[in-house]
Design a protein around this motif. Sequence first.
Motif, PDB file in Angstrom:
ATOM      1  N   TYR A 141       7.067   2.967  -0.626  1.00 59.66           N
ATOM      2  CA  TYR A 141       7.861   1.034  -0.401  1.00 59.66           C
ATOM      3  C   TYR A 141       7.834   1.334   0.953  1.00 59.66           C
ATOM      4  N   ALA A 142       8.461   1.394   1.897  1.00 58.06           N
ATOM      5  CA  ALA A 142       8.151   0.984   3.621  1.00 58.06           C
ATOM      6  C   ALA A 142       6.045   0.359   3.583  1.00 58.06           C
ATOM      7  N   ALA A 143       5.456   1.236   3.548  1.00 58.85           N
ATOM      8  CA  ALA A 143       3.570   0.773   3.919  1.00 58.85           C
ATOM      9  C   ALA A 143       3.909  -0.439   2.854  1.00 58.85           C
ATOM     10  N   LEU A 169       2.952  -4.412   4.349  1.00 60.28           N
ATOM     11  CA  LEU A 169       1.652  -4.924   4.008  1.00 60.28           C
ATOM     12  C   LEU A 169       1.189  -6.295   2.879  1.00 60.28           C
ATOM     13  N   VAL A 170       2.517  -6.485   2.660  1.00 60.43           N
ATOM     14  CA  VAL A 170       3.273  -7.886   1.865  1.00 60.43           C
ATOM     15  C   VAL A 170       3.132  -8.821   2.957  1.00 60.43           C
ATOM     16  N   GLY A 171       3.816  -8.226   4.209  1.00 58.06           N
ATOM     17  CA  GLY A 171       4.672  -8.967   5.212  1.00 58.06           C
ATOM     18  C   GLY A 171       6.042  -9.342   5.307  1.00 58.06           C
ATOM     19  N   VAL A 172       6.659  -8.820   4.518  1.00 64.60           N
ATOM     20  CA  VAL A 172       8.342  -8.292   4.256  1.00 64.60           C
ATOM     21  C   VAL A 172       8.767  -7.784   5.444  1.00 64.60           C
ATOM     22  N   GLN A 173       8.896  -8.728   6.413  1.00 68.04           N
ATOM     23  CA  GLN A 173      10.440  -8.532   7.249  1.00 68.04           C
ATOM     24  C   GLN A 173      10.256  -7.221   7.830  1.00 68.04           C
ATOM     25  N   LEU A 174      12.024  -7.296   6.562  1.00 65.28           N
ATOM     26  CA  LEU A 174      12.481  -5.960   6.649  1.00 65.28           C
ATOM     27  C   LEU A 174      11.959  -5.165   5.849  1.00 65.28           C
ATOM     28  N   GLY A 175      10.789  -4.927   5.667  1.00 66.48           N
ATOM     29  CA  GLY A 175       9.432  -4.098   4.617  1.00 66.48           C
ATOM     30  C   GLY A 175      10.739  -2.067   4.991  1.00 66.48           C
ATOM     31  N   LEU A 176      11.034  -2.057   6.265  1.00 66.09           N
ATOM     32  CA  LEU A 176      10.616  -0.875   6.175  1.00 66.09           C
ATOM     33  C   LEU A 176      12.378  -0.328   5.889  1.00 66.09           C
ATOM     34  N   LEU A 177      13.524  -1.385   6.241  1.00 64.46           N
ATOM     35  CA  LEU A 177      14.448  -0.774   6.156  1.00 64.46           C
ATOM     36  C   LEU A 177      14.995  -0.870   4.859  1.00 64.46           C
ATOM     37  N   ILE A 178      14.158  -1.542   4.091  1.00 57.30           N
ATOM     38  CA  ILE A 178      14.600  -1.772   2.378  1.00 57.30           C
ATOM     39  C   ILE A 178      13.912  -0.710   2.264  1.00 57.30           C
ATOM     40  N   GLY A 179      12.033  -0.138   2.774  1.00 52.95           N
ATOM     41  CA  GLY A 179      11.642   1.091   2.118  1.00 52.95           C
ATOM     42  C   GLY A 179      12.477   2.316   2.142  1.00 52.95           C
ATOM     43  N   LEU A 180      13.499   2.305   3.607  1.00 53.49           N
ATOM     44  CA  LEU A 180      13.655   3.835   3.794  1.00 53.49           C
ATOM     45  C   LEU A 180      14.782   3.391   2.566  1.00 53.49           C
ATOM     46  N   LEU A 181      15.659   2.699   2.303  1.00 59.84           N
ATOM     47  CA  LEU A 181      16.786   2.738   1.563  1.00 59.84           C
ATOM     48  C   LEU A 181      16.819   2.713  -0.036  1.00 59.84           C
ATOM     49  N   ALA A 226      16.935   7.441  -3.686  1.00 61.52           N
ATOM     50  CA  ALA A 226      16.157   7.570  -5.161  1.00 61.52           C
ATOM     51  C   ALA A 226      16.567   9.052  -5.136  1.00 61.52           C
ATOM     52  N   VAL A 227      17.207   9.829  -4.907  1.00 63.47           N
ATOM     53  CA  VAL A 227      18.125  11.198  -5.220  1.00 63.47           C
ATOM     54  C   VAL A 227      18.889  10.826  -6.378  1.00 63.47           C
ATOM     55  N   VAL A 228      18.902   9.806  -7.198  1.00 63.56           N
ATOM     56  CA  VAL A 228      19.282   9.656  -8.426  1.00 63.56           C
ATOM     57  C   VAL A 228      18.336   8.795  -9.005  1.00 63.56           C
ATOM     58  N   PRO A 229      17.069   9.888  -9.759  1.00 66.75           N
ATOM     59  CA  PRO A 229      16.607   8.889 -10.266  1.00 66.75           C
ATOM     60  C   PRO A 229      16.475   6.956 -10.805  1.00 66.75           C
ATOM     61  N   VAL A 273      17.482  -0.785  -6.916  1.00 66.63           N
ATOM     62  CA  VAL A 273      18.302  -0.969  -5.122  1.00 66.63           C
ATOM     63  C   VAL A 273      17.125  -1.559  -4.509  1.00 66.63           C
ATOM     64  N   GLY A 274      16.073  -0.894  -4.762  1.00 66.20           N
ATOM     65  CA  GLY A 274      14.622  -1.427  -3.356  1.00 66.20           C
ATOM     66  C   GLY A 274      14.409  -2.665  -4.227  1.00 66.20           C
ATOM     67  N   ILE A 275      13.849  -2.373  -5.080  1.00 60.96           N
ATOM     68  CA  ILE A 275      12.933  -3.932  -5.651  1.00 60.96           C
ATOM     69  C   ILE A 275      13.863  -5.045  -5.912  1.00 60.96           C
ATOM     70  N   ALA A 276      15.620  -4.773  -5.813  1.00 59.16           N
ATOM     71  CA  ALA A 276      16.465  -6.371  -6.075  1.00 59.16           C
ATOM     72  C   ALA A 276      16.207  -6.801  -4.278  1.00 59.16           C
ATOM     73  N   ALA A 277      16.760  -5.482  -3.582  1.00 59.66           N
ATOM     74  CA  ALA A 277      17.097  -6.554  -1.828  1.00 59.66           C
ATOM     75  C   ALA A 277      15.284  -6.999  -1.618  1.00 59.66           C
ATOM     76  N   ALA A 278      14.938  -5.881  -2.103  1.00 57.25           N
ATOM     77  CA  ALA A 278      12.784  -6.375  -1.651  1.00 57.25           C
ATOM     78  C   ALA A 278      12.932  -8.581  -2.256  1.00 57.25           C
ATOM     79  N   THR A 279      13.462  -7.996  -3.422  1.00 57.82           N
ATOM     80  CA  THR A 279      13.337  -9.383  -4.269  1.00 57.82           C
ATOM     81  C   THR A 279      13.768 -10.289  -3.326  1.00 57.82           C
ATOM     82  N   LEU A 280      14.889  -9.646  -2.646  1.00 55.06           N
ATOM     83  CA  LEU A 280      16.376 -11.423  -1.956  1.00 55.06           C
ATOM     84  C   LEU A 280      15.483 -11.682  -0.813  1.00 55.06           C
TER      85      LEU A 280
END
Length: 349
Positions: A224-226, A230-242, A247-250, A256-263
């Motif tokens: 997700y971070a990579a 590549l898309v160019g999201v500035q907070l991509g590393l933080l959102i990807g790690l989050l 993902a500990v819960v399926p 969480v990730g797609i909502a944060a990345a969309t915003l």
Amino acid sequence: MNDAMRIYRSGLGLALLVLTGLMVYWLQPILTPFLAGALLAYLGNPLASRLQRLGLNRTLSVSLVFLALAAVAVAVVLMLIPLVGSQLGMLRSQMPAMIEWAQTQALPAIEQALGVDASVIDLNVVRDALSSHWQSTSSIAAGIVQRITQSGFALAGALASLALVPVVAFYLLRDWDRVLAASLALIPARWRDTVAGLGRECDEVVGAFLRGQLLVMICLGIFYAAGLWLVGVQLGLLIGLLSGLAAVVPYLGFIVGIAAATLATLFQFNDWLIPLLLVWVVYGAGQVLESAVFTPLFVGDRIGLHPVIVIFAVLAGGQLFGFAGVLLALPIAAVVAVLLRHAHAFVTG
């Protein structure tokens, strides 16, 4: 006489179980380094055993595994922490503008699309609260560091706890088979085979979750971070790690990730349609990889823990026993799930 003896043994077992829980509760301030060391030893034992089967002695195998774990930990600290720190700094600087964007653009768009009145939501209060919180974070951290350094005992205790983790992990990893054999020898002979079988099944479940799910989380976080980078999201590393951590819960990491990345994409790009579609492609591909590759490869179908049980176990462990309870929550939940399945089979069979 036999009934009385069974009642006595059952009561004794229950008393020992309650006493163990009380001991964990009373000793939780000093248990964390021991539990962390035991967790590291458990995670490293399969690799050490594999090296031992290749002809290396146990001490050398453990030393190699220990050095590998230490190298990975140092690499993560040196590479990841500065990157995450820069992302948090960027988030801190952009937070007021994000709140302003939500107030002036996002909420009016929601009102127009859904036909609801969102004027009662005053995000200025949220912005002021977040700004004051971010500004006070550094002073709070500085105060904690100052208190620790001023107290020689507190500093020595913190350093000793940190130093205990690798020491405990090394000795437990070296003597893992002997510790298990000694523990099994304490079980009465007529129950030993049953307990050994249950132990192997519990090890499969716990190992699948701790080792397998950890690898799934790491792979998803990196993917997700990579992808967001590549898309160019500035907070991509933080959102990807989050996303990877959640993902500990399926499915929680995906949501969480797609909502944060969309915003973040809507806020960052003026022409947001193509970047947003690419972000959704990244998370769609991540979901496909998780279900078709990562989970079958690293976890399989051996966990048997419902996502609600995972959430409840972590929250309950943290509430009852603090950080030590968080470390113990999922292994205990997995063991309890195995025992309950066998108890159900025994009662209904």
